[in-house]
Design an enzyme around this catalytic site. Sequence first.
Site, PDB file in Angstrom:
ATOM      1  NE  ARG A  87      -4.067  -2.247   0.405  1.00  0.00           N
ATOM      2  CZ  ARG A  87      -3.953  -3.351  -0.064  1.00  0.00           C
ATOM      3  NH1 ARG A  87      -2.807  -3.588  -0.911  1.00  0.00           N
ATOM      4  NH2 ARG A  87      -4.752  -4.286   0.377  1.00  0.00           N
ATOM      5  CD  GLU A 128      -3.564   2.464  -6.580  1.00  0.00           C
ATOM      6  OE1 GLU A 128      -4.282   2.099  -6.880  1.00  0.00           O
ATOM      7  OE2 GLU A 128      -2.382   1.941  -5.828  1.00  0.00           O
ATOM      8  CG  HIS A 152      -2.641  -1.351  -7.012  1.00  0.00           C
ATOM      9  ND1 HIS A 152      -2.627  -0.722  -6.008  1.00  0.00           N
ATOM     10  CD2 HIS A 152      -2.484  -2.546  -6.650  1.00  0.00           C
ATOM     11  CE1 HIS A 152      -2.916  -1.482  -4.986  1.00  0.00           C
ATOM     12  NE2 HIS A 152      -2.663  -2.649  -5.367  1.00  0.00           N
TER      13      HIS A 152
END
Length: 300
Positions: free
Chosen positions: A229, A258, A275
Amino acid sequence: MKKILIGPASFGEINQSALIELKNNNFEIIKNKYGRKLSKRELIKILSDDEIVASIAGLETYDKEVISSSKLKVVSRLGSGVDNIDLQIAKKNNLSIYTTPNGPVNSVAELTLGMMIYLARNIDQMKLDMEKGNWKRSFGNLLEDKNIVIIGFGKIGQRVCNLLEPFNCNIIVVDPYAKISNKYKILSLDEALSISDIITFHVNINEEIINLENINLVKKNTILLNSSRGGVIKEETIIYGIKNNNISSGWLDGFENEPYFGNLTNYSNLVLTPHIGSFSIETRLQMEMESVKNIIDYFS
């Protein structure tokens, strides 16, 4: 027919099997039409439909306001982490929470190993030189004999350790819940940072671990990898670490906000990816089917 929200925008892109399974079990599918992570406001608006009783969740926020304003009975998280879900509020509202803990393990671990080698051998810089028409070779480093600090010793962290064993490196684990191991050293965070050659995060929390104070403990010219994270090490800490030569290069796959287009994109020694830790075909299909099975089993 029950309504289900599919939070992740990429759900079903590779294969429709999981969506077909839901339809075969009398679910009406409500898709994320935004093509990105849903904002809290967008999520609340969608869940204002009282007929939506289930959700397959990505990284969107399920806090008190979201949960309390919905009629959800079950959330199946497409992934292993649940830091985006308020579990206490979920329990108070009789909201059942499921995850897909096994799905992303190999995908994230293999990508982490690949990025370690990529950065250790300075491949990214040579790639940039070649693209500019410069034939310029750079010396890199082996993983052998390097001190590799694994922060977080869950399933993914353990798998990374297993993959690293043939490289004859010194594996150091930082995890307050890790048991004594004959294979690896288990040290405190401060002890590990001071001898690190490579640091990689594999935690399920979004809390700051390396900050502007302990970044100074990090051994000079350390390689940093974060597939967890964004909150575990903030943008300003990374920038400070680069300027202070604590961080020589790094790979970041998780960000606090994001999509990410912030200041870290300006650093050529950082590799940023959107990601993608679980974005292998085999893993994604497994996770999608497992997340759907959680929902179907709940209502069965």
